[in-house]
Design an enzyme around this catalytic site. Structure first.
Site, PDB file in Angstrom:
ATOM      1  N   THR A 140       7.372 112.193   8.700  1.00 36.06           N
ATOM      2  CA  THR A 140       6.560 112.914   9.677  1.00 36.06           C
ATOM      3  C   THR A 140       6.250 114.336   9.231  1.00 36.06           C
ATOM      4  OG1 THR A 140       6.663 113.830  11.912  1.00 36.06           O
ATOM      5  CG2 THR A 140       8.757 113.470  10.828  1.00 36.06           C
ATOM      6  N   ASP A 141       5.161 114.891   9.771  1.00 37.28           N
ATOM      7  CA  ASP A 141       4.859 116.301   9.489  1.00 37.28           C
ATOM      8  C   ASP A 141       5.810 117.245  10.235  1.00 37.28           C
ATOM      9  OD1 ASP A 141       3.915 115.935  12.079  1.00 37.28           O
ATOM     10  OD2 ASP A 141       1.908 116.726  11.706  1.00 37.28           O
ATOM     11  N   GLU A 142       6.578 116.702  11.207  1.00 39.31           N
ATOM     12  CA  GLU A 142       7.464 117.581  11.992  1.00 39.31           C
ATOM     13  C   GLU A 142       8.576 118.204  11.146  1.00 39.31           C
ATOM     14  OE1 GLU A 142       8.593 116.323  15.872  1.00 39.31           O
ATOM     15  OE2 GLU A 142       6.652 115.423  16.269  1.00 39.31           O
ATOM     16  N   TYR A 170      15.185 115.256  16.359  1.00 38.84           N
ATOM     17  CA  TYR A 170      14.385 114.219  15.690  1.00 38.84           C
ATOM     18  C   TYR A 170      13.915 114.701  14.323  1.00 38.84           C
ATOM     19  CZ  TYR A 170      10.132 111.710  14.333  1.00 38.84           C
ATOM     20  OH  TYR A 170       9.167 111.038  13.613  1.00 38.84           O
ATOM     21  N   LYS A 230      14.793 113.421  10.478  1.00 36.71           N
ATOM     22  CA  LYS A 230      13.788 112.940   9.520  1.00 36.71           C
ATOM     23  C   LYS A 230      13.819 113.806   8.252  1.00 36.71           C
ATOM     24  CE  LYS A 230      11.118 109.998   9.939  1.00 36.71           C
ATOM     25  NZ  LYS A 230      11.187 108.519   9.691  1.00 36.71           N
TER      26      LYS A 230
HETATM   27  P1  NAD Z   1       8.599 103.351  17.151  1.00 32.35           P
HETATM   28  O1  NAD Z   1       9.655 104.054  17.922  1.00 32.35           O
HETATM   29  O2  NAD Z   1       7.401 102.826  17.864  1.00 32.35           O
HETATM   30  O3  NAD Z   1       9.246 102.105  16.382  1.00 32.35           O
HETATM   31  C1  NAD Z   1      10.458 102.192  15.696  1.00 32.35           C
HETATM   32  C2  NAD Z   1      10.891 100.784  15.321  1.00 32.35           C
HETATM   33  O4  NAD Z   1      12.138 100.888  14.609  1.00 32.35           O
HETATM   34  C3  NAD Z   1      11.140  99.871  16.529  1.00 32.35           C
HETATM   35  O5  NAD Z   1      10.569  98.605  16.302  1.00 32.35           O
HETATM   36  C4  NAD Z   1      12.657  99.777  16.608  1.00 32.35           C
HETATM   37  O6  NAD Z   1      13.122  98.556  17.159  1.00 32.35           O
HETATM   38  C5  NAD Z   1      13.048  99.926  15.136  1.00 32.35           C
HETATM   39  N1  NAD Z   1      14.416 100.451  14.973  1.00 32.35           N
HETATM   40  C6  NAD Z   1      14.949 101.537  15.579  1.00 32.35           C
HETATM   41  N2  NAD Z   1      16.245 101.682  15.212  1.00 32.35           N
HETATM   42  C7  NAD Z   1      16.507 100.678  14.339  1.00 32.35           C
HETATM   43  C8  NAD Z   1      17.676 100.305  13.602  1.00 32.35           C
HETATM   44  N3  NAD Z   1      18.821 100.994  13.720  1.00 32.35           N
HETATM   45  N4  NAD Z   1      17.606  99.225  12.785  1.00 32.35           N
HETATM   46  C9  NAD Z   1      16.434  98.521  12.677  1.00 32.35           C
HETATM   47  N5  NAD Z   1      15.324  98.811  13.365  1.00 32.35           N
HETATM   48  C10 NAD Z   1      15.353  99.884  14.183  1.00 32.35           C
HETATM   49  O7  NAD Z   1       8.193 104.335  15.990  1.00 32.35           O
HETATM   50  P2  NAD Z   1       6.760 104.638  15.351  1.00 32.35           P
HETATM   51  O8  NAD Z   1       6.067 105.653  16.173  1.00 32.35           O
HETATM   52  O9  NAD Z   1       6.082 103.365  15.034  1.00 32.35           O
HETATM   53  O10 NAD Z   1       7.206 105.358  13.998  1.00 32.35           O
HETATM   54  C11 NAD Z   1       7.515 104.598  12.832  1.00 32.35           C
HETATM   55  C12 NAD Z   1       7.920 105.542  11.722  1.00 32.35           C
HETATM   56  O11 NAD Z   1       6.846 106.450  11.455  1.00 32.35           O
HETATM   57  C13 NAD Z   1       9.135 106.414  12.058  1.00 32.35           C
HETATM   58  O12 NAD Z   1       9.903 106.557  10.898  1.00 32.35           O
HETATM   59  C14 NAD Z   1       8.526 107.755  12.470  1.00 32.35           C
HETATM   60  O13 NAD Z   1       9.425 108.795  12.182  1.00 32.35           O
HETATM   61  C15 NAD Z   1       7.308 107.795  11.572  1.00 32.35           C
HETATM   62  N6  NAD Z   1       6.168 108.580  12.094  1.00 32.35           N
HETATM   63  C16 NAD Z   1       5.696 108.358  13.360  1.00 32.35           C
HETATM   64  C17 NAD Z   1       4.567 109.060  13.793  1.00 32.35           C
HETATM   65  C18 NAD Z   1       3.970 108.845  15.156  1.00 32.35           C
HETATM   66  O14 NAD Z   1       3.030 109.559  15.533  1.00 32.35           O
HETATM   67  N7  NAD Z   1       4.435 107.883  15.947  1.00 32.35           N
HETATM   68  C19 NAD Z   1       3.936 109.978  12.927  1.00 32.35           C
HETATM   69  C20 NAD Z   1       4.483 110.180  11.640  1.00 32.35           C
HETATM   70  C21 NAD Z   1       5.585 109.463  11.233  1.00 32.35           C
HETATM   71  O1  DAU Z   2       3.732 114.747  14.346  1.00 38.62           O
HETATM   72  C1  DAU Z   2       4.226 113.459  14.157  1.00 38.62           C
HETATM   73  C2  DAU Z   2       5.135 113.083  15.310  1.00 38.62           C
HETATM   74  O2  DAU Z   2       4.301 112.859  16.438  1.00 38.62           O
HETATM   75  C3  DAU Z   2       5.996 111.849  15.026  1.00 38.62           C
HETATM   76  O3  DAU Z   2       6.859 112.125  13.961  1.00 38.62           O
HETATM   77  C4  DAU Z   2       6.789 111.458  16.260  1.00 38.62           C
HETATM   78  O4  DAU Z   2       7.511 110.261  16.012  1.00 38.62           O
HETATM   79  C5  DAU Z   2       5.829 111.238  17.402  1.00 38.62           C
HETATM   80  O5  DAU Z   2       6.534 110.937  18.590  1.00 38.62           O
HETATM   81  C6  DAU Z   2       4.951 112.466  17.617  1.00 38.62           C
HETATM   82  O6  DAU Z   2       5.741 113.579  18.129  1.00 38.62           O
HETATM   83  P1  DAU Z   2       5.213 114.550  19.297  1.00 38.62           P
HETATM   84  O7  DAU Z   2       6.371 115.159  19.972  1.00 38.62           O
HETATM   85  O8  DAU Z   2       4.140 115.446  18.794  1.00 38.62           O
HETATM   86  O9  DAU Z   2       4.498 113.434  20.252  1.00 38.62           O
HETATM   87  P2  DAU Z   2       4.491 113.253  21.842  1.00 38.62           P
HETATM   88  O10 DAU Z   2       3.487 112.198  22.149  1.00 38.62           O
HETATM   89  O11 DAU Z   2       5.865 113.104  22.402  1.00 38.62           O
HETATM   90  O12 DAU Z   2       3.914 114.652  22.361  1.00 38.62           O
HETATM   91  C7  DAU Z   2       2.631 115.115  21.950  1.00 38.62           C
HETATM   92  C8  DAU Z   2       2.420 116.476  22.589  1.00 38.62           C
HETATM   93  O13 DAU Z   2       2.285 116.304  24.014  1.00 38.62           O
HETATM   94  C9  DAU Z   2       3.589 117.432  22.396  1.00 38.62           C
HETATM   95  O14 DAU Z   2       3.075 118.749  22.273  1.00 38.62           O
HETATM   96  C10 DAU Z   2       4.379 117.305  23.698  1.00 38.62           C
HETATM   97  C11 DAU Z   2       3.300 117.010  24.734  1.00 38.62           C
HETATM   98  N1  DAU Z   2       3.697 116.130  25.867  1.00 38.62           N
HETATM   99  C12 DAU Z   2       4.343 114.968  25.593  1.00 38.62           C
HETATM  100  C13 DAU Z   2       4.715 114.121  26.616  1.00 38.62           C
HETATM  101  C14 DAU Z   2       5.446 112.835  26.331  1.00 38.62           C
HETATM  102  C15 DAU Z   2       3.344 116.492  27.149  1.00 38.62           C
HETATM  103  O15 DAU Z   2       2.722 117.545  27.403  1.00 38.62           O
HETATM  104  N2  DAU Z   2       3.714 115.641  28.170  1.00 38.62           N
HETATM  105  C16 DAU Z   2       4.389 114.481  27.956  1.00 38.62           C
HETATM  106  O16 DAU Z   2       4.716 113.773  28.947  1.00 38.62           O
END
Ligand code: NAD
Ligand code: DAU
Length: 353
Positions: free
Chosen positions: A134-136, A159, A163
Site C-alpha cells: 500500500t501507499d500508506e 495497519y 504493511k
Molecule cells: P480485503 O480485506 O478485502 O481481503 C483480505 C483477504 O485476505 C480476505 O479474503 C481474507 O479472508 C484474507 N485473509 C486475511 N487474513 C488471512 C490469513 N491470516 N490467512 C489467509 N488469508 C487471510 O483486502 P483488500 O482490500 O482486497 O486488500 C488486499 C491487499 O492489497 C492487502 O494486502 C492490502 O494491504 C493491499 N492493498 C489494498 C488497497 C485497498 O485500497 N483496498 C490498496 C493498496 C493495497
Molecule cells: O491507500 C491505500 C489504502 O486505502 C489501503 O492500503 C487500505 O487497505 C484501504 O483500506 C484504504 O485505506 P483508507 O483508510 O484510505 O480507506 P477507507 O475507505 O477506510 O477511508 C478512506 C477515507 O475516508 C479516509 O480518509 C477515511 C475516510 N472515511 C472512512 C470511513 C470508513 C470517512 O470519512 N468515513 C468512513 O466511514
C-alpha cells in the site's frame, strides 16, 4: 515469468484478490491458480462464483499465520510463484486491534517468505514472490508533492506500520537470500466486491438505505482512487515483467477530498434512485475524526508507465458509475455481507461517534 505454471494467490477471496484471481484464471489458462484464503469476515467465496468451476482454479481454506500448515502446503503444492494479497486491510480495525495486524501482515508474510525460500532452495530461476502493498507505508503528504518509489517509509497507523514491516521483510529476503521478490505499493482501490467497511461501499449502502453517511473530521482528507480492475492489470504486468528486487508504485492520478467524493457519489445515486438532486447529500454527517488520520495520499506512477507501459484505463466518473450500478444490481451480495457481525462492527465504530 512466462513459463510459470503453478501460482498461489493468497487473499484471493477478498476485494482486490478476487479481481486478481479472476484475471489470472481467465487470461492464463495454461497456469494453475490456487487461491489460499482464511475466509475472515473480509473473505467471501461469492466474489468468485463465476470462475469457481474453471479447470485451472482451486480454492484452499488456510491461515498464513499457521506455520505448520504453510510449510506442508508449499511442500505438497510445489508452487512456482506466490502473489501475496492476504492481509488485515482496514485502518479503523487496526486501531481497535493492532495485534491481529502484526500476526497476519507481518508474521503471515514471513511464514510465506520462509516457505518459498525453503522450497526453492536458492534456485530462483522462473520463481517469483510478489508482495502486494500500500501507499500508506509512505505516511502522509502535505498540500504538495507525490509519493515515489524513493519516498522514505513513515507509517502512522497500526495497519500501515504492519504493511511497512512486511515490505521490509520482503526486501530483506531479496537482499539476504536472493529470493526473487517484487513489491507494488498502490493507492486506494474502489469497484465491485468492496467490503462496506471502506468509505465508498459504506456510503453507497447507507445512501441506498437513507442512513447517515459518516464523514470523518471535516472531510478534507485526500485519497488517490484507482479502479480495482486497473490495479489487477498492473499486478499482471508487474508480475510478468518486473526485475527481481524491484518496486513499483501504482495510482490513479485521481485525488479527491473525501467530502467532494461523497457529494459526487450522492449525486450519482440521486440520479439512479430517482431522488431529487441534493436529497442524498443531506445524509452527510460529520463525525469524530480517525485517530492519526493521514491528510493526503498521492501516487507518482510514472515509473510503472515509463518502464512497463501501464496506465489507468477509465476515468473516476466512469468507474464510480460502474461501481454504483454493480452495488444496485447485487443487492443480495450487499445484504449478505452487511448482516450478522457487520452490524456489531458498525455499532462499535459509529454509534455515538
Ligand atoms: P480485503 O480485506 O478485502 O481481503 C483480505 C483477504 O485476505 C480476505 O479474503 C481474507 O479472508 C484474507 N485473509 C486475511 N487474513 C488471512 C490469513 N491470516 N490467512 C489467509 N488469508 C487471510 O483486502 P483488500 O482490500 O482486497 O486488500 C488486499 C491487499 O492489497 C492487502 O494486502 C492490502 O494491504 C493491499 N492493498 C489494498 C488497497 C485497498 O485500497 N483496498 C490498496 C493498496 C493495497
Ligand atoms: O491507500 C491505500 C489504502 O486505502 C489501503 O492500503 C487500505 O487497505 C484501504 O483500506 C484504504 O485505506 P483508507 O483508510 O484510505 O480507506 P477507507 O475507505 O477506510 O477511508 C478512506 C477515507 O475516508 C479516509 O480518509 C477515511 C475516510 N472515511 C472512512 C470511513 C470508513 C470517512 O470519512 N468515513 C468512513 O466511514
Amino acid at each position: 515469468m512466462q513459463s510459470t505454471k503453478k501460482i498461489i494467490i493468497t487473499g484471493g477471496a477478498g476485494f482486490i484478490g478476487s479481481h486478481v484471481v479472476r484475471r489470472f484464471v481467465k487470461n492464463y489458462p495454461q497456469y494453475t491458480i490456487i487461491n489460499l484464503d482464511k475466509l475472515t469476515y473480509a473473505g467471501n467465496l461469492a466474489n468468485l462464483k463465476d470462475i469457481e468451476n474453471e479447470p485451472n482454479y482451486s480454492f484452499v481454506k488456510g491461515d498464513i499465520v499457521d506455520i505448520q500448515f504453510i510449510n506442508t502446503f508449499f511442500e505438497e503444492q510445489q508452487p512456482d510463484a506466490i502473489i501475496h494479497l492476504a492481509a488485515e486491510s482496514h485502518v479503523d480495525r487496526s486501531i481497535s486491534n493492532p495485534l491481529e495486524f502484526v500476526m497476519t501482515n507481518v508474521v503471515g508474510t514471513v511464514n510465506l517468505l520462509n516457505a518459498a525460500k525453503n522450497l526453492w532452495k536458492g534456485d530462483f530461476e522462473n520463481k517469483r514472490f510478489y508482495h502486494v502493498s500500500t501507499d500508506e507505508v509512505y505516511g502522509t503528504l502535505g498540500e504538495d508533492g507525490m509519493f515515489t518509489e524513493n519516498t522514505a517509509y513513515d507509517p502512522h497507523s497500526p495497519y500501515s506500520a504492519s504493511k511497512a514491516g512486511s515490505d521490509h521483510f520482503v526486501r530483506a529476503y531479496h537482499d539476504t537470500y536472493g529470493l526473487n521478490t517484487v513489491i507494488s505499493n498502490c493507492s486506494n482501490n474502489y469497484g465491485s466486491f468492496h467490503f462496506p467497511e471502506k468509505l465508498i461501499p459504506l456510503a453507497i449502502n447507507n445512501i441506498k438505505q437513507n442512513k447517515p453517511v459518516p464523514v470523518y473530521g471535516k472531510g478534507e482528507n485526500i485519497r488517490d482512487w484507482l479502479w480495482v480492475e486497473d490495479h489487477a492489470r498492473a499486478i499482471d504486468v508487474i508480475f510478468h515483467k518486473a526485475a527481481a528486487g524491484s518496486t513499483y508504485n501504482i495510482g490513479g492520478h485521481n485525488e479527491w477530498k473525501n467530502i467532494d467524493l461523497i457529494k459526487l457519489l450522492s449525486s450519482i445515486l440521486d440520479n439512479k434512485l430517482g431522488r431529487d438532486e441534493g436529497e442524498s447529500a443531506k445524509l452527510i454527517t460529520y463525525v469524530t475524526d480517525r485517530a492519526g488520520h493521514d491528510l493526503r495520499y498521492a501516487i507518482d506512477a510514472s515509473k510503472l508507465k515509463n518502464e512497463l507501459g501501464w496506465e489507468p484505463s477509465i476515468t473516476f466518473e466512469q468507474g464510480l458509475e460502474k461501481t454504483v450500478d454493480w452495488y444496485l444490481a447485487n443487492e443480495k451480495w450487499l445484504d449478505d455481507v452487511t448482516s450478522g457481525h457487520y452490524q456489531d462492527y458498525y455499532n462499535e465504530q459509529y454509534t455515538n461517534r
